[in-house]
Scaffold this motif. Structure first.
Motif, short mmCIF file in Angstrom:
data_model
loop_
_atom_site.label_atom_id
_atom_site.label_comp_id
_atom_site.label_asym_id
_atom_site.label_seq_id
_atom_site.Cartn_x
_atom_site.Cartn_y
_atom_site.Cartn_z
N ALA A 153 -11.12 3.27 21.72
CA ALA A 153 -11.59 2.55 22.91
C ALA A 153 -12.19 1.22 22.49
O ALA A 153 -12.90 1.13 21.49
N GLN A 154 -11.89 0.20 23.26
CA GLN A 154 -12.42 -1.13 22.99
C GLN A 154 -13.34 -1.51 24.13
O GLN A 154 -13.22 -1.02 25.25
N SER A 155 -14.23 -2.44 23.85
CA SER A 155 -15.12 -2.95 24.89
C SER A 155 -14.43 -4.16 25.53
O SER A 155 -14.21 -5.18 24.86
N VAL A 156 -14.07 -4.03 26.80
CA VAL A 156 -13.21 -5.03 27.44
C VAL A 156 -13.91 -5.66 28.65
O VAL A 156 -14.43 -4.94 29.52
N LEU A 157 -13.91 -6.99 28.69
CA LEU A 157 -14.37 -7.72 29.88
C LEU A 157 -13.14 -8.07 30.72
O LEU A 157 -12.21 -8.73 30.23
N LEU A 158 -13.14 -7.64 31.98
CA LEU A 158 -12.03 -7.91 32.89
C LEU A 158 -12.53 -8.86 33.97
O LEU A 158 -13.31 -8.47 34.84
N THR A 159 -12.11 -10.14 33.90
CA THR A 159 -12.49 -11.08 34.96
C THR A 159 -11.47 -10.99 36.10
O THR A 159 -10.31 -10.65 35.87
N GLY A 160 -11.92 -11.26 37.30
CA GLY A 160 -11.02 -11.12 38.45
C GLY A 160 -10.74 -9.66 38.76
O GLY A 160 -9.69 -9.31 39.32
N PRO A 218 -14.95 1.85 37.00
CA PRO A 218 -15.51 2.25 35.71
C PRO A 218 -16.47 1.17 35.20
O PRO A 218 -16.35 0.00 35.56
N GLY A 219 -17.40 1.55 34.35
CA GLY A 219 -18.27 0.60 33.67
C GLY A 219 -19.20 -0.16 34.59
O GLY A 219 -19.46 0.26 35.72
N GLU A 220 -19.70 -1.29 34.10
CA GLU A 220 -20.62 -2.08 34.91
C GLU A 220 -19.87 -3.23 35.60
O GLU A 220 -18.82 -3.65 35.12
N PHE A 221 -20.43 -3.71 36.70
CA PHE A 221 -19.77 -4.77 37.47
C PHE A 221 -20.73 -5.96 37.57
O PHE A 221 -21.85 -5.82 38.07
N VAL A 222 -20.30 -7.09 37.07
CA VAL A 222 -21.09 -8.32 37.15
C VAL A 222 -20.54 -9.18 38.28
O VAL A 222 -19.37 -9.56 38.24
N VAL A 223 -21.35 -9.45 39.28
CA VAL A 223 -20.91 -10.34 40.37
C VAL A 223 -21.27 -11.76 39.95
O VAL A 223 -22.45 -12.12 39.88
N ALA A 224 -20.25 -12.55 39.64
CA ALA A 224 -20.50 -13.91 39.13
C ALA A 224 -19.27 -14.76 39.31
O ALA A 224 -18.15 -14.26 39.39
N THR A 233 -24.10 -17.06 33.04
CA THR A 233 -23.76 -15.69 33.43
C THR A 233 -22.53 -15.21 32.67
O THR A 233 -22.46 -14.05 32.25
N VAL A 234 -21.57 -16.10 32.49
CA VAL A 234 -20.36 -15.72 31.75
C VAL A 234 -20.73 -15.41 30.30
O VAL A 234 -20.25 -14.44 29.70
N ARG A 235 -21.62 -16.18 29.73
CA ARG A 235 -22.06 -15.93 28.35
C ARG A 235 -22.72 -14.56 28.24
O ARG A 235 -22.47 -13.80 27.31
N GLU A 236 -23.58 -14.24 29.20
CA GLU A 236 -24.24 -12.92 29.18
C GLU A 236 -23.22 -11.80 29.29
O GLU A 236 -23.33 -10.76 28.64
N PHE A 259 -13.21 -19.17 27.78
CA PHE A 259 -12.84 -19.29 26.36
C PHE A 259 -14.04 -19.69 25.50
O PHE A 259 -14.27 -19.13 24.42
N GLU A 260 -14.80 -20.65 25.99
CA GLU A 260 -15.94 -21.14 25.20
C GLU A 260 -16.95 -20.02 24.98
O GLU A 260 -17.44 -19.81 23.86
N ALA A 261 -17.23 -19.26 26.03
CA ALA A 261 -18.20 -18.15 25.92
C ALA A 261 -17.63 -17.07 24.99
O ALA A 261 -18.39 -16.43 24.23
N ALA A 262 -16.31 -16.85 25.05
CA ALA A 262 -15.70 -15.83 24.19
C ALA A 262 -15.87 -16.20 22.71
O ALA A 262 -16.20 -15.35 21.88
#
Ligand code: NAI
Ligand SMILES: O=C1O[C@H](COP(=O)(O)O)[C@@H](O)[C@H](O)[C@H]1O
Length: 248
Positions: free
Chosen positions: A2-9, A41-47, A54-57, A93-96
């Protein structure tokens, strides 16, 4: 693993297809400017992806980013694609990079190459007897300003790969439609992407090793004019659906 994945959109249609297939496969952090309407699943960031802090966090502890957030309309005006698709993608990309993320998969589009569909080539291009294939090595030929914004996103990925060594895959998604291919729409049938092939393809983007890639994101349709070879070879994509197996 399992990987830790950020899904935008995450609240959109592509996000829905991915989460339907992969909810239990990875550790998810979801981000969207719209709040969730269903269990997730997981946590949801409204941003908004243009909110730098916020994207950096949201990138903290993330291995892989699936970057889908943006204006998906082929008629989207320049102001919108400039803000949401270009500026927002640069922020992601910059935050990544700053967070030490390993891979970013970017939701590019068939509209990045829409102007290959010339009057001379269509509609034959959409039919099985025609063997014309785009394979991702061709120069971009966007068909609208939305397509221009997707080419810009691919170019941002090229820069962040070359400058920082980030693994980047651009998935030129065709036409995602749930349950069946688009009806009475040859172009859509040629580039249909089923929900389960979509989830599997982005799973391969999470798991595979790559440098900088452009692949086409469609099912294994008989009518296709996009090659799947690169997605198969580099990512291990094994599509299971084909628009020809459905009644038109
Ligand atoms: N659905 C399709 O067949 C295709 C989709 N794509 C691309 O895939 C991505 C997802 O598309 P869909 O899910 O179909 O669109 P959608 O409109 O259903 O989902 C996009 C999501 O992004 C969010 N979003 C938009 N701008 C944002 C911002 N500035 N900050 C935070 N969230 C934002 C929206 O709230 C929405 O939930 C888009 O980038 C689109 O261009 C590309 C080709 C085909
Ligand atoms: O990029 C996208 O492409 C699909 C397919 O394009 P279409 O012109 O054949 O409809 C579109 O449905 C989707 O909304 C868009 O984001």
């Amino acid at each position: 693993m399992a990987q830790s994945v950020l899904l935008t959109g995450a609240a959109g249609r592509v996000g829905e297809a991915i989460l339907e297939g992969l909810a239990d496969e990875h550790e998810w952090r979801l981000l969207d400017r719209d709040p969730p309407t269903e269990d997730h699943p997981g946590e949801f960031v409204v941003a908004d992806i243009t909110e730098d802090e916020t994207v950096r966090e949201a990138m903290d502890g993330i291995d892989v980013v699936l970057h889908l957030a943006g204006d998906p309309r082929k008629t989207a005006p320049w102001e919108s694609v400039l803000t949401n698709n270009i500026d927002g993608t640069q922020t992601v990309f910059e935050a990544a990079i700053d967070a030490g993320v390993e891979k970013v998969a970017f939701a590019s589009s068939n509209h990045a190459v829409g102007h290959y569909e010339t009057d001379e080539r269509t509609p034959d291009l959409y039919r099985t007897h025609d063997d014309y294939l785009l394979d991702g090595t061709e120069l971009p030929r966007p068909g609208n300003l939305y397509g221009v914004s997707k080419v810009a996103g691919e170019s941002l990925g090229r820069y962040y790969h070359d400058e920082y060594g980030l693994s980047v895959v651009n998935v030129r998604i065709g036409n995602l439609t749930e349950g069946h291919p688009p009806i009475d729409y040859e172009r859509g049938q040629a580039m249909w992407l089923s929900y389960r092939d979509c989830a599997h393809l982005f799973d391969r983007c999470i798991r595979a090793d790559y440098d900088y890639e452009i692949v086409y994101g469609i099912s294994d349709n008989d009518r296709k004019y996009y090659s799947l070879e690169r997605a198969k070879d580099v990512l291990g994509y094994e599509p299971r659906d084909n628009s020809a197996r459905h009644d038109d």
